[in-house]
Structure formats: structure tokens, C-alpha cells
Scaffold this active site. Sequence first.
Site, PDB file in Angstrom:
ATOM      1  N   ASP A 171       0.849  -1.193   0.000  1.00 46.09           N
ATOM      2  CA  ASP A 171       0.000   0.000   0.000  1.00 46.09           C
ATOM      3  C   ASP A 171       0.878   1.234   0.000  1.00 46.09           C
ATOM      4  OD1 ASP A 171      -2.877  -0.966   0.304  1.00 46.09           O
ATOM      5  OD2 ASP A 171      -1.800  -2.141   1.791  1.00 46.09           O
ATOM      6  N   THR A 172       0.664   2.077  -1.007  1.00 48.23           N
ATOM      7  CA  THR A 172       1.615   3.131  -1.331  1.00 48.23           C
ATOM      8  C   THR A 172       0.865   4.274  -1.976  1.00 48.23           C
ATOM      9  OG1 THR A 172       3.305   1.449  -1.719  1.00 48.23           O
ATOM     10  CG2 THR A 172       3.707   3.596  -2.711  1.00 48.23           C
ATOM     11  N   THR A 173       1.462   5.463  -2.014  1.00 43.94           N
ATOM     12  CA  THR A 173       0.921   6.516  -2.860  1.00 43.94           C
ATOM     13  C   THR A 173       2.009   7.024  -3.783  1.00 43.94           C
ATOM     14  OG1 THR A 173      -0.608   8.397  -2.850  1.00 43.94           O
ATOM     15  CG2 THR A 173       1.383   8.601  -1.495  1.00 43.94           C
TER      16      THR A 173
ATOM     17  N   SER B  13       5.311   5.557   1.204  1.00 45.03           N
ATOM     18  CA  SER B  13       4.534   4.410   1.666  1.00 45.03           C
ATOM     19  C   SER B  13       4.802   4.090   3.117  1.00 45.03           C
ATOM     20  CB  SER B  13       4.896   3.180   0.811  1.00 45.03           C
ATOM     21  OG  SER B  13       4.257   2.020   1.279  1.00 45.03           O
TER      22      SER B  13
END
Length: 573
Positions: free
Chosen positions: A380-382, A399
Site C-alpha cells: 500500500d503506497t501513494t 509508503s
Amino acid sequence: MISELGAGGRPIGENWSRSPVYGSNGMAATAQPLASQVALDILKEGGSAVDAAIAANAALGLMEPTGNGIGGDIFVIVWDPQSKQLYGYNGSGRSPKGQTLKQLQARVEGMKARGELPADFDGIPSHGPLPVSVPGTVDGWFAIHDRFGNLPMNQVLAPTIDYARNGFAVSPVIAYYLERSWAFFERIYAESPHLENIRDTWFREGRAPAVGEIFVNEGLADTLETIALDGRDAFYKGSLAKRMAAYFESMDGGLSYQDFSEHRGDWVSPGRVNYRGYDLYELPPNGQGFAALQMLSILKNVDLTQWSRGSAEVFHYMVEAKRLAFEDVARYYADPEFSQAPLTGLLSDEYGRERFALIDPVKASAAFGPGEPKLEAEGDTTYLTVADKNGMMVSLIQSNYRGMGSGMVADNTGFMFQDRGELFSLEPNHPNAYAPGKRPFHTIIPAFLMKDGEPVMSFGLMGGSMQPQGHTQILVNMLDFGMNVQEAGDAARFLHDGGSEPTGVHGDPLGTLYLEPGVAGDTVKRLEAMGHNVQIDSSGVRFGGYQAIMVDKEKGSYAGATEMRKDGTVVAW
């Protein structure tokens, strides 16, 4: 049912996509519309692309806590139009200096004995203090700001501080991930005092915030205000560092004040591979960016355009290239301060040809192993990207790793610590073996595309091992098959999962090939006949989140794209 209703028509382009966004004075593409607007406002106030990227990243840590935050790490590539150079920054943190591999192994075994982990659990847990490494994001902000920023940091962080105090409306995809995160933490920490800080920060009333609900995070507002006023050292040496160290003090294997105070990130040189006349740049290990370069180095040995983009042949070659590259990821990618990897050899044309020769054109290989290149001196990351009116472009990824992170939330700070240390290996002789003060293997990778020494596109794609696979698919879509910057991201994707892992915990060598429903049924059947283990996944969850900005110097404009699988948007002026 609504799901039976297909896409509408379009005057131009593919009916499953939409138009890129165009602008000339500046542009931002992020996974949350308000964060994109924050970046644009900073640009309009005279900020550089770096100022705007930091502002957007801070906003995403508040608005998309399921993907990132200041408890995690950061990697950045900056194109500087003045020096005409690409600059890379590795903002990843290190493991606790006071914990040895043997101590970590003993603590994992203790968790098994107490029933906190399954008896057959292999690896490092995703929650608790053991997977927590020093957060590198705040250091990364100040490092790139010191070099390329125009506005003072208190002005850059002001929009997020205001949103944290006064609230913002939660967007749909993020609300979905918050609900999943609450279910996980409520189960994992059912009898633990750690649940209280998690609940009080994000899940008041014992539930996840709903779509459109106004959410505030006063603890994060206070933390960011301290950083804005007192600078980087507030987080690593000052009041915040002391508070974080005190939180971990009673926990076996937790970070110490020394771990925070001695943290440093590194400026690094991006590596590159030429594909179809364009140069893709990625950051070197301890991240997995070179996996995308290896995939392209393999794929350049076949003309994919002899088939249609949706054909089984194109999918087959890309999947086998992924499997080959990831065997090398598992064997060689680690903190370069602890393990020398044959990086030049891994990216050489000769090695790419050697690995390509292992692909059977009509059948999926049962198993691949790592190669031997020449040695030379769910995640899960941006991801976000920003460009300014002067031509500076920023490719930034950040992240907390799995889920929202480790579940560790220091009192009244408003953010969660990452669980990136889960990606260490417990095998003593592995290049990625846990060691005190070592950076773990990293999945998050920003990317940058160049041609003839000039910038073409700043882009990235979130999501664990999906990232190098996604980078490759985006470029194949654009450079081989002529898709525009938006179509390249909206097109149906694959994710291959399986094979060897950098943790030393290995999966099925053949693995599973996940496909989105946009892949034709005939293609699916042909891939299965070729020996691939295919599953269709319509959730969008596995397949990452893409943002991109292309530059057209002749026309004097930018073209931006965002991700339909996320809440994001592109804004420009």
C-alpha cells in the site's frame, strides 16, 4: 444490474478511457483530488514542483493514511531544468541498531510460543514493533526542499495542517481501504493497548469514516506544525524524536532515540535502460526499480507489435520477463552498504539477451532461477507527480508498506509507523538478511522517462510487486502500441504473483497470473493453454495506482493522467 452496463462512446480514443488533462503553467497528479489541488495552489503561490510535491505528499498522509504518511519512507526523482540533470533521493530508513538478527529471530519465536503468530509462520510479522524501521519521509522532504524549494516549509505544510485541524471529506476508495484496515487492526489488536491509539486517531466510535464524512486529525496537525516551525531535527533529534523513542522504549526490538538521531537519506544516481529509443530511469537497490529495467532489457529482444496488444503472446512475453527479473530481485537486491550487487551486469544488453533466450515462446516455464550477471565496480503506497512552469518535474513515491503500517502509533502524533522491516530475510547468508542499522528491501519506486537527454514523462504506479510490472506495461502500451498517457493507465493490466522473494520465503515457482476483466476471454484461454495459472480479478485492488505527467516542449504543454482504480485527479493551469 449496473455491472451489466458497459462503457459509453467517445468521439476519439478508446471507449474505456478518457482524455488526458492538458496545461502549460503547472500540473499535479495524485491519488486524492484535494491533494492535487493543494499542489496546484502551492504552484500558483510561486512554489517549485518540489514544494508542491511535498505539500501534496503531506496532504496524502492525512487524506490517504491507508497508503502513506510520515511514519513511512520516500523515494524521489527530480528533473532540474537548470542543470539539465536527474537527481534521485533514497529516503528509506534503517532497522534498530540495538537489535541483532539472533535477537529478532528469538522474538519472532517468542511470538509463536505465545500464540501471537501461527506456529508455522515464516518471516517477520507485519504488525508490532519488530517490522518498524526509521521513517525517512520527513528527512526526504527537507533534503529535496533544501536543494530545490522556493517557499518556506511552514507555507508548504500549511494547507495540510489546516485540513487536519478543520477536516476534509473522505473519498470513496480511501474509505474502502480504511474499513479493511479497521477490520484487520480490530482483529490483530483485540486484546492489546495498541488498539486505543489506532482507534482514537482514525476510527473514533469504533468504525471507519464513511464516504463524504468530515475527518479531522488534530494529532497530525500538531506534529506537522512542529515540523513546519522547528524543521527536520524536530522529528529526528528534538521533541518528536524523544516522544517516539519513549513510545518504543518498553517494547522489545523497538526503535531508540539513537536510531532517529542518526538517520540519514542519500542522494543516488538513477540507472537506465534504453527501450525503443527512450531511456527509462529508476533508482537502484535497496528498491526494486531495476526490476522494471531488467524486464525492458529482456523485452527489447522481441518485436511485440507483431501481435495485438491484447494477445496471449504479448502477455506471455511480459509475464515471463517479469518472472526472470524477479528471480534476480530475490537473489541480489538489498541495501548496497551491506551487499554488493552486480547492478551494471543486471542491466547490460548482453545479460538481457541471455535471460530472453530462456523464454519458451509457446509455453510458460515451470520455474526460473536467478542469473549470473557480470559483477562490475500487496503493498500500500501513494505515488504523485508534479511539474512547474519552469520545467521542473518531480516523481515521488511514499509508503507505510502493508496496509496502514505496523499498528504502532505514538501518543498524540497522528501517524502510524511503517512495517517495511517485514521485507528483511531471516536467512543469515542472504544479501537482504536483517542486520542492525540496515535498510530493508523496498518495493516503492518512482520512474522517469527521457529521450535524447530531455524529459518525456514523470510517472509511477503504486502497489508492491505490481510496480515494476506496471511500469513495464505502461511503457509497452505507449511505446509499442501508441496509447496516449491516459489510455496506457486505463488499459486492463496483469499482475504475476509467485516465485522467489527477497525475504527468502518463496512461493510457487509458476505462480498465479491475475488479469483484469478487460482481457479478452480468448486470450485467457490461450494463456491457460500455454501453462499459465490464470485468475480474473475485477476488484482493481491488486493492480496498483498510476499517475503520470508528459511534457511536450514543442507545444509548450503538459499532458497528465490519473488512475481510475483510485480516487485521484489531475489538475493544471
